[in-house]
Structures are given as C-alpha cells and as structure tokens.
Motif scaffolding. Structure first.
Motif, PDB file in Angstrom:
ATOM      1  N   THR A 125     -86.016  43.280   2.794  1.00  0.00           N
ATOM      2  CA  THR A 125     -86.932  43.957   3.621  1.00  0.00           C
ATOM      3  C   THR A 125     -88.305  43.810   3.252  1.00  0.00           C
ATOM      4  O   THR A 125     -88.647  43.066   2.214  1.00  0.00           O
ATOM      5  N   GLN A 155     -80.037  47.342   4.780  1.00  0.00           N
ATOM      6  CA  GLN A 155     -80.184  46.008   5.487  1.00  0.00           C
ATOM      7  C   GLN A 155     -79.008  44.989   5.148  1.00  0.00           C
ATOM      8  O   GLN A 155     -78.562  44.140   6.206  1.00  0.00           O
ATOM      9  N   GLN A 185     -82.929  48.334   1.236  1.00  0.00           N
ATOM     10  CA  GLN A 185     -82.614  47.042   1.244  1.00  0.00           C
ATOM     11  C   GLN A 185     -80.937  46.975   1.107  1.00  0.00           C
ATOM     12  O   GLN A 185     -80.467  46.022   1.860  1.00  0.00           O
TER      13      GLN A 185
END
Length: 281
Positions: free
Chosen positions: A125, A192, A189
């Motif tokens: 990210t 993601q 993160q």
C-alpha cells in the motif's frame, strides 16, 4: 540480455546516469520556458505548481510526475520535446541499481517472488511503502521518499495490464506480523494482500515460522519470465543488485522457488491465515 549474462549494480556508483539526465532535462525546460517568455512563477501557475517546484525541476533536483511533464510541454509550446523524454524522467525516480529491473518487470509475462523482510513492493500500500522508505538508512530526504513512493505505486500498473501476467509470492509469516508504520498501516496492508490473493492470476503463499525445513535461507529473490523464452532472476541486498540470465543460475533459483512453494501454506490456506492475522490487529 539474450545470452548467459549477469548484470550487477550498486546505488553507491559515483556516476549516476539518471542524475545527469535530470540535469539535462531541467536545462531543456529552462530553455523552452525562456523562449516562451515565461518566468518560473508564471510557468508554475500555468501547470499548477509553485515557483520553487519549477526551479527544482530546472536544476535537476526534483523529478516531475508524468502529468507535470505533459503540462509543461503544453505551457512552453514544446511540441512534444519534453513529452518525448517522459519515460526516461519516470525511470530516474528509481535508484540507479534498480532501473534495469523495473524495465524488465513491466514486460514480464510471469513474476514469482520470495520475500523475507518486507512485503514485495508490487503488493505494498502507499502508506506501507512510505513507512519502508522513511526507515531507509542512510536517511532519504522527504522529496526522495515521495518520489520513491510514487514510483512504487506506478509499478503496480502491472496488475491492470492485459493480458494479465501470472504472479505468485511467497512471504514469510514474520513479514506479515511486523507492524511497519504502525498497526493501522499493517492492517491496511493485510487487507490489500487479501484483495490481491483473490485475483485469478495472483497466488500468495505464507511461509510459517514454525516450519522445520526451509529452502529460502539464502535470501529473497524474484524470477521473471519475459516472453516465451527469456527467464531471469533478480536479487537485491544493501542497495546492491544482481540480474541473472544464465540458464543454470536461473534454473537453480527456479528449483529453490518450487521447493519454497511446496513448503509454504497453500494459497487458500494462506488467505485464511491472513484473515486470522487481521482478526488479531
């Protein structure tokens, strides 16, 4: 790069061709601006940036974003002169030792990576990437951090390329538990990673810390398949890199990666594991 070649690079090289190019690009901007009868302040107003920003670009100290290059070209009547240099300007965002790899990565039909310290840059990210660069030693200045973050985000255009490349990642469990930038950054993160892991062309596998056998103790590396035949292996440590195309060396990395995938959790088990880690945040 078609033969058995090993290319090495270092960020400590005394001559950085990217820096020289940026100075040349800056001089070109200045010449075109002056020919158009514009001051730095006027050009800045025209393209939406401050006078100091324009001055830094002309001095080769700041790397303009692609959209800024296009806007400056229009403002000074460059007729495409500045736009023609946009690709080289963009590559100058990367440290010198990394630029050749970036060009190859953008062409890759397949990319397979093992990471042991941080989440792979392609998967990061923006906030996670910023945290990584802010921890860099020696310290990077604020402008360089933002340039590196922007460049890292640009590389992620690989995910939207068609036909879609085949991507796989083996990531150490410790990487997924290390809260670089803080718990909020880590949580975003992990989220993601879950999103990427559900894409059909992307497989993410976690290497559990409790494994008694581990094929990746020699460190992180990336495998690239360029087209049908070109296979390459890339390694990077302490700002030094090596890019291999020797079939024997690349084959050894491919064998190691195959064992790593067999030792790690399966992609489905890995997504379940990441969900569990999210619940702990």
């Amino acid at each position: 790069m078609d033969g058995a070649v090993t290319v090495t690079g270092t960020a400590e090289s005394p001559v950085d061709p990217g820096a020289g190019f940026l100075r040349s690009f800056g001089r070109q901007v200045k010449l075109l601006r002056e020919a158009a009868g514009l001051t730095q302040a006027e050009l800045g107003t025209s393209v939406g940036y401050g006078e100091a920003h324009i001055a830094s670009v002309e001095q080769g100290r700041r790397i303009p974003k692609p959209e800024m290059v296009e806007a400056m070209d229009r403002a000074v009547g460059g007729r495409g002169v500045l736009v023609a240099m946009k690709g080289e300007v963009e590559r100058a965002r990367y440290p010198s030792f990394f630029r050749q790899y970036v060009r190859l990565e953008a062409e890759a039909a397949q990319l397979h990576a093992y990471d042991s310290h941080v989440v792979k840059g392609l998967l990061q990210t923006e906030e996670y990437a910023r945290a990584v660069f802010e921890m860099w030693r020696p310290l990077l200045d604020a402008d360089t951090v933002e340039q590196r973050v922007a460049a890292r985000m640009e590389r992620q255009r690989l995910f939207s390329r068609r036909p879609a490349p085949l991507l796989s990642f083996v990531i150490e469990e410790t990487v997924l538990r290390r809260p670089l930038g803080g718990r909020i950054v880590l949580r975003a993160q992990l989220e993601q990673l879950l999103l990427h892991g559900h894409e059909r062309n992307i497989e993410i596998q976690v290497m559990p810390t409790e494994r008694e056998e581990h094929a990746g103790l020699a460190g992180a590396f990336t495998l690239l398949h360029i087209g049908d035949r070109r296979r390459m292996a890339y390694m990077e440590v302490q700002n030094e890199s090596a890019l291999h195309s020797d079939p024997k060396k690349v084959g050894a990395f491919e064998s190691t990666y195959g064992v790593l995938r067999a030792q790690a959790l399966t992609p489905r088990e890995s997504l379940t594991f990441i969900k569990k880690l999210l619940g702990e945040q």
